[in-house]
Design a protein around this motif. Structure first.
Motif, PDB file in Angstrom:
ATOM      1  N   ARG A 172       2.484   1.806  -3.363  1.00 37.10           N
ATOM      2  CA  ARG A 172       1.533   2.370  -4.326  1.00 37.10           C
ATOM      3  C   ARG A 172       1.340   3.860  -4.095  1.00 37.10           C
ATOM      4  NH1 ARG A 172      -3.006  -0.916  -3.193  1.00 37.10           N
ATOM      5  NH2 ARG A 172      -2.078  -2.949  -3.234  1.00 37.10           N
ATOM      6  N   GLU A 173       1.243   4.265  -2.835  1.00 40.39           N
ATOM      7  CA  GLU A 173       1.083   5.683  -2.507  1.00 40.39           C
ATOM      8  C   GLU A 173       2.308   6.485  -2.940  1.00 40.39           C
ATOM      9  OE1 GLU A 173      -1.496   7.590  -1.185  1.00 40.39           O
ATOM     10  OE2 GLU A 173      -2.577   5.785  -1.758  1.00 40.39           O
TER      11      GLU A 173
ATOM     12  N   ARG B 246       2.234   6.835  -6.679  1.00 40.35           N
ATOM     13  CA  ARG B 246       1.204   7.811  -7.055  1.00 40.35           C
ATOM     14  C   ARG B 246       1.716   9.235  -6.858  1.00 40.35           C
ATOM     15  NH1 ARG B 246      -2.028  11.238  -4.864  1.00 40.35           N
ATOM     16  NH2 ARG B 246      -1.427  10.673  -2.758  1.00 40.35           N
TER      17      ARG B 246
ATOM     18  N   HIS C 284       0.834  -1.205   0.000  1.00 40.78           N
ATOM     19  CA  HIS C 284       0.000   0.000   0.000  1.00 40.78           C
ATOM     20  C   HIS C 284       0.872   1.261   0.000  1.00 40.78           C
ATOM     21  CE1 HIS C 284      -3.212   2.781   0.957  1.00 40.78           C
ATOM     22  NE2 HIS C 284      -2.491   3.200   1.983  1.00 40.78           N
ATOM     23  N   ASN C 285       1.881   1.288   0.863  1.00 41.25           N
ATOM     24  CA  ASN C 285       2.765   2.450   0.936  1.00 41.25           C
ATOM     25  C   ASN C 285       3.552   2.643  -0.354  1.00 41.25           C
ATOM     26  OD1 ASN C 285       1.924   3.091   3.512  1.00 41.25           O
ATOM     27  ND2 ASN C 285       3.542   1.906   4.495  1.00 41.25           N
TER      28      ASN C 285
END
Length: 91
Positions: free
Chosen positions: A32-33, A36, A29-30
């Protein structure tokens, strides 16, 4: 002294597996962030933010962050402000 209740091997490995899965999902998740945020900053010149808002809005924040808006240019100063905001989790 009270003895601590023993944990079975199965419970130990099950909790270890659950923690590993949870940690790997958080890392994913981190990641991907981060990607982004990098993509947003990479294509920043495509956004008309500098033309949309008055320069005065960015001058004060740039001054507070120690960015010389005249030396680096308005678009680069705004990109740096955004990068700092993203790093601090405010964007």
């Amino acid at each position: 002294m009270k003895n601590k209740p023993e944990v079975s091997r199965r419970d130990f490995f099950q909790s270890l597996l659950q923690d590993t899965i949870r940690l790997s999902l958080e890392i994913k998740h981190n990641c991907r962030e981060g990607i982004r945020a990098a993509n947003v900053l990479e294509t920043f010149e495509d956004y008309p933010i500098a033309q949309t808002y008055p320069r005065e809005l960015f001058e004060e924040e740039a001054r507070r962050l120690g960015i010389d808006i005249d030396a680096v240019g308005e678009t680069e100063a705004i990109r740096r402000i955004m990068a700092i905001q993203i790093d601090h989790g405010k964007a």
